[in-house]
Motif scaffolding. Structure first.
Motif, PDB file in Angstrom:
ATOM      1  N   SER A 189      -3.032  15.917  -0.040  1.00  0.00           N
ATOM      2  CA  SER A 189      -4.228  15.115   0.211  1.00  0.00           C
ATOM      3  C   SER A 189      -5.321  15.845   0.975  1.00  0.00           C
ATOM      4  N   LYS A 222      -6.543   4.696  -4.694  1.00  0.00           N
ATOM      5  CA  LYS A 222      -7.350   5.897  -4.898  1.00  0.00           C
ATOM      6  C   LYS A 222      -7.986   5.855  -6.299  1.00  0.00           C
ATOM      7  N   GLY A 272      -3.020  -1.276  -2.952  1.00  0.00           N
ATOM      8  CA  GLY A 272      -1.612  -1.523  -3.251  1.00  0.00           C
ATOM      9  C   GLY A 272      -0.947  -0.221  -3.675  1.00  0.00           C
ATOM     10  N   ALA A 314       0.080  10.014  -5.104  1.00  0.00           N
ATOM     11  CA  ALA A 314      -1.102   9.288  -4.619  1.00  0.00           C
ATOM     12  C   ALA A 314      -2.413   9.857  -5.164  1.00  0.00           C
ATOM     13  N   ASN A 358       5.905   4.389   0.979  1.00  0.00           N
ATOM     14  CA  ASN A 358       6.646   5.570   1.442  1.00  0.00           C
ATOM     15  C   ASN A 358       7.600   5.241   2.582  1.00  0.00           C
ATOM     16  N   ASP A 372       4.381  15.539  -1.749  1.00  0.00           N
ATOM     17  CA  ASP A 372       3.159  15.060  -2.421  1.00  0.00           C
ATOM     18  C   ASP A 372       3.056  15.870  -3.709  1.00  0.00           C
ATOM     19  N   THR A 382      -0.330   5.194  -5.558  1.00  0.00           N
ATOM     20  CA  THR A 382      -1.071   4.075  -4.952  1.00  0.00           C
ATOM     21  C   THR A 382      -2.165   3.578  -5.901  1.00  0.00           C
ATOM     22  N   ASN A 419       0.858  -1.193   0.000  1.00  0.00           N
ATOM     23  CA  ASN A 419       0.000   0.000   0.000  1.00  0.00           C
ATOM     24  C   ASN A 419       0.892   1.240   0.000  1.00  0.00           C
ATOM     25  N   TYR A 429       1.227   3.549   2.213  1.00  0.00           N
ATOM     26  CA  TYR A 429       1.906   3.777   3.492  1.00  0.00           C
ATOM     27  C   TYR A 429       3.206   2.972   3.523  1.00  0.00           C
TER      28      TYR A 429
HETATM   29  C1  LIG Z   1      -0.211  11.456  -0.273  1.00  0.00           C
HETATM   30  C2  LIG Z   1      -0.507  10.069   0.216  1.00  0.00           C
HETATM   31  N1  LIG Z   1       0.466   9.150   0.196  1.00  0.00           N
HETATM   32  C3  LIG Z   1       0.257   7.903   0.627  1.00  0.00           C
HETATM   33  C4  LIG Z   1      -0.972   7.497   1.101  1.00  0.00           C
HETATM   34  C5  LIG Z   1      -1.153   6.107   1.616  1.00  0.00           C
HETATM   35  O1  LIG Z   1      -1.691   5.308   0.611  1.00  0.00           O
HETATM   36  P1  LIG Z   1      -2.458   3.952   0.960  1.00  0.00           P
HETATM   37  O2  LIG Z   1      -3.846   4.333   1.325  1.00  0.00           O
HETATM   38  O3  LIG Z   1      -2.364   3.162  -0.287  1.00  0.00           O
HETATM   39  O4  LIG Z   1      -1.727   3.317   2.099  1.00  0.00           O
HETATM   40  C6  LIG Z   1      -2.017   8.415   1.135  1.00  0.00           C
HETATM   41  C7  LIG Z   1      -3.341   7.958   1.603  1.00  0.00           C
HETATM   42  O5  LIG Z   1      -4.148   8.622   2.104  1.00  0.00           O
HETATM   43  C8  LIG Z   1      -1.777   9.734   0.688  1.00  0.00           C
HETATM   44  O6  LIG Z   1      -2.756  10.645   0.728  1.00  0.00           O
END
Ligand SMILES: Cc1ncc(COP(=O)(O)O)c(C=O)c1O
Length: 398
Positions: A184, A243, A249, A211, A116, A180, A240, A111, A113
């Protein structure tokens, strides 16, 4: 003896007093509406808060591709990819991703998270410095902490501040800039062209988390870096599948030396089971749709522009950005919760976002539009929002 969990009771009380306690409700998406409507406790609600931007989560071809993959390869990943968990579907997806992003290689992570945290901790270390935008996602922050590199936050999108810091830390072994691409919780964009210039000037490395831009920006949905024509000046591109892809993933695209290093060093990849085949099967199909279905990107763009414009016309303070994330600043936590509750009563699901997800005093309703919303639905939502605002505290309050 004091109760064993007294400290948790105290903390819980503090959170409640500050309206910072969190809970979730059970949500049933209505597949026939492409996820644009959901059901919560029997009540039908217009969904204005999820990241399923293109409505692909309920697209039959994507669901069926997952079913086929599960039937053929089984329900689970069964092991880490380095321990016999690397099914052919993975190789196919990584090859397709590298071609899509026009990079030498790609790696799939569980995923965003984990992508990163795993990538930053594997590529940066003691002796390095990571410059990170103050509003970067929590997974970037956690990755930097795990890396043990020096963590230096620059003011949001403030290039002068970043340049000052780049000069200050000139002597460090390696300098990373991480951002980013679309933020987000604010829905604004990073100044990517200028960041690429700073990368060049200061011999830094640049990592961009796409993302919220992956699938929705760029000619074939590759993201904002491709839309701006500067993706080849980015060392590590992250995105990711949770979304716009509507699945689950994440991926990293980069040159081979980076990919090779990550395969051996990214702990979140190595010490975790491979994603289930159904997820990869669905993702492959979602990628096909993202590459070819330009109408979804177009519809999303039009909906975002319409929603922003209608809110502005009603006097709401909405920024002029052009993304699908549209925050309505409220301020106090309790008030944001109250606003969200009123929306719910009127048939709209849009959640209140509070600290620590956003800075103190900046609680907000984070609206996200989807390609599958109709203009009529968005018009109705703006009418309801205006009625709530007027009911709560007069016309010019927000
Ligand atoms: C900028 C950003 N990076 C990474 C993620 C994490 O992605 P995932 O939901 O696939 O773990 C998010 C999720 O909210 C996000 O907003």
């Amino acid at each position: 003896m004091k109760h064993r969990y007294e400290w948790l009771e105290t903390e819980w009380k503090r959170m409640r007093e500050q309206s910072l306690d969190r809970a979730w409700q059970t949500v049933e998406p209505l597949a026939e509406a492409g996820g644009a409507w959901i059901c919560v406790r029997g009540k039908k609600l217009l969904n204005l808060s999820v990241n399923n931007y293109l409505g692909l989560a309920h697209e039959q071809r994507i669901v069926e591709a997952g079913e086929r993959a599960a039937r053929k390869w089984g329900a689970g990943g069964t092991a880490s990819r380095l321990v016999l968990g690397n099914y052919p579907l993975y190789d196919e997806l990584e090859q397709r991703l590298a071609e899509w992003k026009r990079r030498e290689g790609a790696l799939v992570f569980a995923n965003g998270y984990q992508a990163n945290t795993g990538v930053i901790a594997a590529l940066a270390g003691r002796g390095d410095v990571v410059f990170s935008d103050r509003l970067n996602h929590a997974s970037i922050v956690d990755g930097i902490i795990l890396s043990r590199a020096e963590h230096v936050r620059y003011r949001h999108n403030d290039l002068e501040h970043l340049e000052f810091l780049l000069q200050k830390y000139q002597g460090k072994r390696r300098k990373w800039i991480v951002t980013d691409s679309i933020f987000s919780m604010d829905g604004d964009k990073a100044p990517l062209l200028a960041l690429a210039e700073l990368r060049e000037r200061y011999g830094a490395l640049l990592m961009v988390d796409e993302a919220h831009a992956g699938g929705v920006r760029g000619e074939q949905g590759q993201g904002l870096c491709h839309e701006l024509g500067m993706a080849d000046q980015v060392d590590v591109l992250v995105g990711t599948f949770s979304k716009a892809f509507g699945v689950y993933g994440a991926y990293v695209c980069a040159d081979q030396p980076v990919i090779r290093h990550l395969r051996s060093k990214a702990r979140s990849l190595i010490y975790s089971t491979a994603l289930p085949p159904a997820v990869i099967g669905s993702t492959l199909e979602a990628l096909t749709q993202i590459e070819t279905d330009t109408w979804r990107r177009q519809a999303l763009r039009e909906n975002a522009s319409l929603f922003r414009q209608m809110l502005q016309e009603k006097g709401f303070h909405i920024t002029d950005d052009d993304t699908q994330i549209i925050p309505l600043a409220i301020g106090e936590n309790e008030r944001a919760l109250q606003f969200s509750q009123k929306l719910l009563e009127r048939g709209i699901a849009a959640v209140a976002i509070r600290p620590p997800t956003v800075p103190d005093g900046t609680a907000r309703i984070r609206f996200t539009v989807m390609a599958t919303h109709t203009p009529q639905e968005l018009t109705w939502a703006v009418q309801e929002l205006t009625a709530i605002r007027d009911e709560l505290d007069g016309r010019d309050a927000l």
